[in-house]
Structure formats: structure tokens, C-alpha cells
Scaffold this motif. Structure first.
Motif, short mmCIF file in Angstrom:
data_model
loop_
_atom_site.label_atom_id
_atom_site.label_comp_id
_atom_site.label_asym_id
_atom_site.label_seq_id
_atom_site.Cartn_x
_atom_site.Cartn_y
_atom_site.Cartn_z
N ALA A 33 0.84 -1.20 0.00
CA ALA A 33 0.00 0.00 0.00
C ALA A 33 0.87 1.25 0.00
CB ALA A 33 -0.93 -0.01 1.21
N LEU A 34 1.92 1.22 0.85
CA LEU A 34 2.81 2.38 0.96
C LEU A 34 3.53 2.63 -0.38
CD1 LEU A 34 3.80 4.38 3.16
CD2 LEU A 34 5.79 2.90 3.43
N GLY A 35 4.13 1.56 -0.90
CA GLY A 35 4.85 1.70 -2.17
C GLY A 35 3.91 2.07 -3.31
N GLY A 36 2.73 1.45 -3.31
CA GLY A 36 1.75 1.72 -4.35
C GLY A 36 1.28 3.17 -4.31
N LEU A 37 1.14 3.68 -3.08
CA LEU A 37 0.70 5.07 -2.94
C LEU A 37 1.75 6.04 -3.46
CD1 LEU A 37 -1.43 7.04 -1.84
CD2 LEU A 37 -0.20 7.02 0.32
N ILE A 38 3.01 5.77 -3.11
CA ILE A 38 4.09 6.66 -3.56
C ILE A 38 4.23 6.61 -5.08
CG2 ILE A 38 6.59 7.04 -3.49
CD1 ILE A 38 6.46 5.95 -0.56
N PHE A 39 4.33 5.39 -5.61
CA PHE A 39 4.47 5.22 -7.05
C PHE A 39 3.22 5.73 -7.76
CE2 PHE A 39 4.99 1.81 -10.59
CZ PHE A 39 5.54 2.76 -11.43
N GLY A 40 2.05 5.44 -7.19
CA GLY A 40 0.79 5.87 -7.79
C GLY A 40 0.68 7.39 -7.84
N THR A 41 1.13 8.05 -6.76
CA THR A 41 1.10 9.52 -6.75
C THR A 41 2.01 10.08 -7.83
OG1 THR A 41 0.69 9.47 -4.38
CG2 THR A 41 1.43 11.56 -5.30
N ALA A 42 3.16 9.43 -8.00
CA ALA A 42 4.08 9.87 -9.05
C ALA A 42 3.41 9.72 -10.42
CB ALA A 42 5.37 9.05 -9.01
N LEU A 43 2.72 8.60 -10.62
CA LEU A 43 2.01 8.39 -11.90
C LEU A 43 0.93 9.45 -12.10
CD1 LEU A 43 1.51 4.51 -11.90
CD2 LEU A 43 2.83 5.82 -13.56
N ALA A 44 0.19 9.75 -11.02
CA ALA A 44 -0.87 10.76 -11.12
C ALA A 44 -0.29 12.12 -11.49
CB ALA A 44 -1.63 10.84 -9.80
N LEU A 45 0.86 12.46 -10.87
CA LEU A 45 1.49 13.74 -11.18
C LEU A 45 1.97 13.77 -12.63
CD1 LEU A 45 3.51 14.46 -7.91
CD2 LEU A 45 1.47 15.64 -8.75
N MET A 46 2.47 12.62 -13.10
CA MET A 46 2.88 12.54 -14.51
C MET A 46 1.69 12.81 -15.42
SD MET A 46 5.39 9.22 -14.47
CE MET A 46 5.58 9.00 -16.24
N ARG A 47 0.58 12.18 -15.09
CA ARG A 47 -0.61 12.32 -15.95
C ARG A 47 -1.12 13.75 -15.96
NH1 ARG A 47 -4.74 7.26 -16.21
NH2 ARG A 47 -5.02 7.92 -18.35
N LEU A 48 -0.95 14.46 -14.84
CA LEU A 48 -1.49 15.82 -14.75
C LEU A 48 -0.43 16.87 -15.04
CD1 LEU A 48 -3.60 15.31 -11.51
CD2 LEU A 48 -4.46 15.46 -13.85
N SER A 49 0.78 16.42 -15.42
CA SER A 49 1.89 17.38 -15.52
C SER A 49 1.73 18.35 -16.68
CB SER A 49 3.21 16.63 -15.69
OG SER A 49 3.21 15.98 -16.94
N GLY A 50 0.90 17.99 -17.68
CA GLY A 50 0.79 18.87 -18.84
C GLY A 50 1.83 18.55 -19.89
N LEU A 51 2.82 17.74 -19.52
CA LEU A 51 3.79 17.26 -20.52
C LEU A 51 3.18 16.04 -21.19
CD1 LEU A 51 7.18 17.57 -18.63
CD2 LEU A 51 6.54 18.75 -20.73
N LYS A 52 2.88 16.15 -22.46
CA LYS A 52 2.12 15.10 -23.15
C LYS A 52 2.79 13.74 -23.05
CE LYS A 52 -1.12 16.77 -26.53
NZ LYS A 52 -0.90 18.03 -27.19
N ILE A 53 4.11 13.72 -23.25
CA ILE A 53 4.80 12.44 -23.32
C ILE A 53 4.73 11.71 -21.97
CG2 ILE A 53 7.03 13.63 -22.99
CD1 ILE A 53 6.71 10.50 -25.05
N LEU A 54 4.94 12.47 -20.87
CA LEU A 54 4.86 11.87 -19.54
C LEU A 54 3.46 11.33 -19.27
CD1 LEU A 54 6.85 14.18 -17.08
CD2 LEU A 54 7.40 11.89 -17.87
N GLY A 55 2.47 12.14 -19.63
CA GLY A 55 1.08 11.73 -19.41
C GLY A 55 0.75 10.47 -20.18
N ARG A 56 1.26 10.40 -21.41
CA ARG A 56 1.02 9.25 -22.24
C ARG A 56 1.59 7.98 -21.62
NH1 ARG A 56 -0.18 9.71 -27.64
NH2 ARG A 56 -0.78 7.61 -28.20
N ILE A 57 2.86 8.08 -21.17
CA ILE A 57 3.53 6.91 -20.58
C ILE A 57 2.73 6.41 -19.38
CG2 ILE A 57 5.60 6.14 -19.36
CD1 ILE A 57 7.18 8.15 -21.12
N ALA A 58 2.39 7.35 -18.50
CA ALA A 58 1.65 6.96 -17.29
C ALA A 58 0.30 6.36 -17.67
CB ALA A 58 1.46 8.17 -16.38
#
Lengths: 230, 243
Positions: A33-58
Motif C-alpha cells: 500500500a505504501l509503495g503503491g501510494l508513492i508510485f501511484g502519486t508519481a504516476l498521477a502527477l505525470m498524468r497531470l503534468s501537462g507534458l504530453k509524453i509523460l502523461g502518455r507513458i503513465a
């Protein structure tokens, strides 16, 4: 109907079931849960970053993970990781990874896909004025996320995050495919050894049910408390 | 202090929100920006600290070009205070922590120093007793006064107000305006988007009237209220001053 059942087998197996089995299950649940939350938050930030390529990967990662049955991911990962390790490090033989490490990494990666969607919803629930106010005070993007947006997103989503963790707690029983002694694995082993399948599986069901129920009740209480604070 | 020259902004190729806006705010001046809703006044003030990007023209704040990609925006913004229509206090932080966060993380002030400064400003806006509460426990007027104190805690060289009283219940408007009037009289440089013509009459040096993304009128206060030159400004004034 219950005349020829021997419930004493449960009592005798208790230390093994809980010291070994439940400890493993809870450790795996907590760390995943802890690892998933940290990694998941990073993925969420990637998706919302506005950088298309990062959002796509996530986005591709999340869709991929959510389109596969968990038990298959656990299975595949366990057999693939040694070869991936060999390929990455250039070693001559497949690198052996323990069942615990393998299952933990699998769960973190799998849960991250789900936690990332929860955190994404949480971040999007914060009004746009909040990051604007933080920027206007001179906070950088990272500081705005860390001190203003994520704490609020996390708090708003806490009940959902815990509910997802309860699901995770039940899902950890799938590590039986790797012959790991988690709680269900331990119960299963005793059941096979003593030929007491009905008693042991009944008991395992009661334990999972009780823990999940209590946790769900806790979530409802928490929800009520958060509702008052806000 | 603020120099806005020929600023144009489009939301889409066919929808222009700001058209050739040129004006300035000198040190110690209080400039009120008014106009009908949708006229671009909030957008213009948000361009000043780059919360809104614009496509052409220049804005300089204290000699620093806002629209230069090399400008350190967080640093610039830390010197420009901003107060929002909807307060935007951080709901998960206590009032005092709302005032301390940016002081500590942006200016690098020690916790004790930031606290002392925060308490001093809360006292100034009359809310010292509320320091340990959370924003949701305060009224709208109190929250907006906290927001002003939070901006002042950064020792800004200029303050921007984006419709600071529009979201307030009528009985709370004056408590916020009182704080702003005091601030203006102390010589703070201010750019204020507002419909409060009473406030403009009391402390403004100049009034800018905007309509459809253009600065239609930019005049000294007495000229503006005496006899606005444009029809549109006259119409606007007669509408909001008629009752």
C-alpha cells in the motif's frame, strides 16, 4: 452436520497461522500500500503534468495494469523477473529473486495503477485557485504540490485509499500461486496436512471477513470525522 | 512599479480577451480597475504576476520583465502580493500556518520569526484570536482579512486585489475595505479590481475602465467620476451608481 468436524485443529494451528501467516499478509499489505501510494502519486502527477509524453507513458502503464488479472501478473512477474534481472545486469544466469521480493514488487506495481487513479481524482478535486494562490505566494511547482495540493488531495481521498487497501489485503491471498505462506497459504497447508479442509477454510474466511469488516467500519467513522473538519 | 504595454491575449485564435492594454502603476499609487463582467479586468491583473500567460506585449514589475522565460517567476511573485475573490486560504492549515508557509518555504525565514510576523499581521487585521483555528471556522470577511495578512507577510512591494469583496456577504464588505483603505493610506502600491466605487472615491489615485478586453478609460479619480469621456464608462457608472 457439524458433528464430525474437529475445530480443535484451528486452536492448535493458531500460532502458526498468525505468527507466520498473518504477519506476512499484513507486512505485504502495508508495504504494498505504501509503495503503491508513492508510485501511484508519481504516476498521477505525470498524468497531470501537462507534458504530453509523460502523461502518455503513465496512461499506458495504468491501462495496461488494469487490463490484466492480478493472479496472472503475479505469476508472470515471478518467472520473468529473474530473466529481466539477467538481461539488465548482463549476468550469465537468471538472477534469483525471493518470492517475497517478487510478490511485493508485483503488488506495488499493480496497486500503483489503482492508487494513481484515486490520487488523480483527489488532485483534480482541489479547486484551481489553490495552486494559483500558492504560486502567487512564490511557491515553486514542487512546493505547491508538496505543501498545498497533495496534502489536501490525500486527505480528501483517505477513505477511498483505505478501502482500496482493504481490497489489497484480500488480494494478497493470491500469492498462493507462488506457494508463499501468507495467512491463507498457512491455513491451506494445515488443511492439507491434517485433512481438515472445511474447518481451516471456514476459519480463514471468518478471519478475512472480520478484519475487513472492522476496517470498513473504521473507514465510515473516519469519513464522518473528515466531513466535520471540512 | 508596474508597466503594462500593448498586452494582447487570446484564449483561442478567434477569442481575444485582452486587446492592446497599456497602462502603469507608479510607486505608492492606488489604481482601481473597473468594468462590466467579462471585460478582462481579472485576466489583466492575473497577467501582472504571470498567473495568466499572454501572447504579445510586455509587463514589467519593478524593472523585471514578467513574460521573459528567463525570469525567476516564484521569486518575482513572492514580492507581489495577491488577494483573490474566493480568498483561497489553505483549508488544511491553521490560520497562523497559512501565514507562515510561504515565509518559511520561500523567504527562508525561521519558524519563530515567521510566527511573530504572522501574529503581528493578524493583530493588525484584528484576528489575533483566530490564529489557531482553521479557515473553514471563519466567516468570509475574516477569511479575506487573513488572505490580506498572508500576502502582507511576504513584505510585498505591490499588492494586487482581484475582486476582493465580490464573494462576500454585504455586511462583511466594509471590514475588508477598511483594511484595504488603511493599507492605501500607509502608501502601499495597489492595483485593485473592484466594483466598490466608494473605495475608489476614497483612496484611488486613478481609475481604469475596461470593456471587452480594452482599456477604454484611464483617468485621475476626479476626472473619472466628474465626467467620464467615453459613453461606455458613463453607462457603466450610471448603472452601478444609480441605487
Amino acid at each position: 452436520m457439524f458433528g464430525n468436524l474437529d475445530f480443535d485443529v484451528i486452536r492448535r494451528a493458531l500460532p502458526y497461522l498468525f505468527y507466520e501467516g498473518m504477519t506476512f499478509t499484513l507486512t505485504l499489505t502495508f508495504l504494498a500500500a505504501l509503495g503503491g501510494l508513492i508510485f501511484g502519486t508519481a504516476l498521477a502527477l505525470m498524468r497531470l503534468s501537462g507534458l504530453k509524453i509523460l502523461g502518455r507513458i503513465a496512461g499506458i502503464y495504468v491501462d495496461f495494469m488494469r487490463s490484466l488479472p492480478l493472479v496472472l501478473v503475479i505469476f508472470w512477474f515471478y518467472f520473468l523477473v529473474p530473466y529481466i534481472g539477467q538481461w539488465v545486469t548482463g549476468a550469465s544466469r537468471p538472477i534469483s529473486v525471493g518470492a517475497f521480493a517478487s510478490s511485493l514488487i508485483t503488488f506495488i506495481m499493480f496497486e500503483a495503477a489503482y492508487f494513481s487513479e484515486i490520487m488523480r481524482a483527489g488532485i483534480q478535486s482541489i479547486s484551481r485557485g489553490q495552486p494559483a494562490a500558492a504560486s502567487a505566494l512564490g511557491l515553486t511547482y514542487a512546493q505547491t504540490m508538496r505543501y498545498v495540493v497533495l496534502p489536501q488531495a490525500f486527505r480528501n481521498m483517505l477513505p477511498v485509499l483505505i478501502t482500496q487497501t482493504i481490497v489489497l489485503f484480500q488480494d494478497t491471498s493470491l500469492v498462493y500461486v507462488l506457494s508463499i505462506t501468507d495467512f491463507l497459504g498457512a491455513a491451506s497447508k494445515v488443511a492439507q496436512r491434517d485433512g481438515r479442509l472445511v474447518e481451516m477454510y471456514l476459519f480463514a474466511a471468518v478471519v478475512y471477513f472480520t478484519i475487513s469488516c472492522i476496517a470498513s467500519y473504521g473507514v465510515r467513522r473516519l469519513q464522518a470525522r473528515i466531513a466535520i473538519i471540512r | 512599479m508596474i508597466e503594462i504595454s500593448h498586452v494582447n491575449k487570446w484564449y483561442s485564435p478567434t477569442f481575444q480577451v485582452l486587446t492592446d492594454c497599456t497602462t502603469n502603476v507608479t510607486k505608492g499609487e492606488v489604481v482601481v480597475v473597473c468594468g462590466p463582467s467579462g471585460s478582462g479586468k481579472s485576466t489583466l491583473i492575473k497577467c501582472v504576476n504571470a498567473l495568466e500567460p499572454f501572447q504579445s506585449g510586455d509587463i514589467l514589475v519593478d524593472g523585471t520583465k514578467v513574460n521573459d522565460p528567463k525570469t525567476n517567476l516564484p521569486k518575482l511573485r513572492s514580492r507581489v502580493g495577491m488577494v483573490f475573490q474566493h480568498f483561497e486560504l489553505f483549508p488544511h492549515l491553521k490560520i497562523i500556518d497559512n501565514l507562515c508557509l510561504a515565509q518559511e518555504k520561500v523567504l527562508g525565514r525561521g519558524h519563530d520569526k515567521a510566527q511573530a510576523k504572522g501574529m503581528q499581521l493578524l493583530e493588525r487585521v484584528g484576528l489575533k484570536e483566530q490564529a489557531q483555528k482553521f479557515p473553514a471556522q471563519l466567516s468570509g470577511g475574516q477569511q479575506q482579512r487573513v488572505a490580506i495578512a498572508r500576502a502582507l507577510a511576504m513584505d510585498p512591494i505591490v499588492m494586487l486585489f482581484d475582486e476582493p469583496t465580490s464573494a462576500l456577504d454585504p455586511e462583511m464588505v466594509s471590514e475588508v475595505l477598511d483594511v484595504m483603505v488603511d493599507l492605501a493610506r500607509e502608501g502601499m502600491t495597489m492595483m485593485v479590481v473592484t466594483h466598490e466605487m466608494g473605495f475608489a472615491r476614497k483612496v484611488a489615485n486613478r481609475v481604469i475602465f475596461m470593456d471587452r478586453g480594452e482599456i477604454v478609460e484611464d483617468a485621475a479619480k476626479d476626472d473619472f467620476f466628474g465626467k467620464p469621456r467615453s459613453d461606455r464608462a458613463q453607462k457603466f457608472l450610471s448603472k452601478i451608481l444609480s441605487h
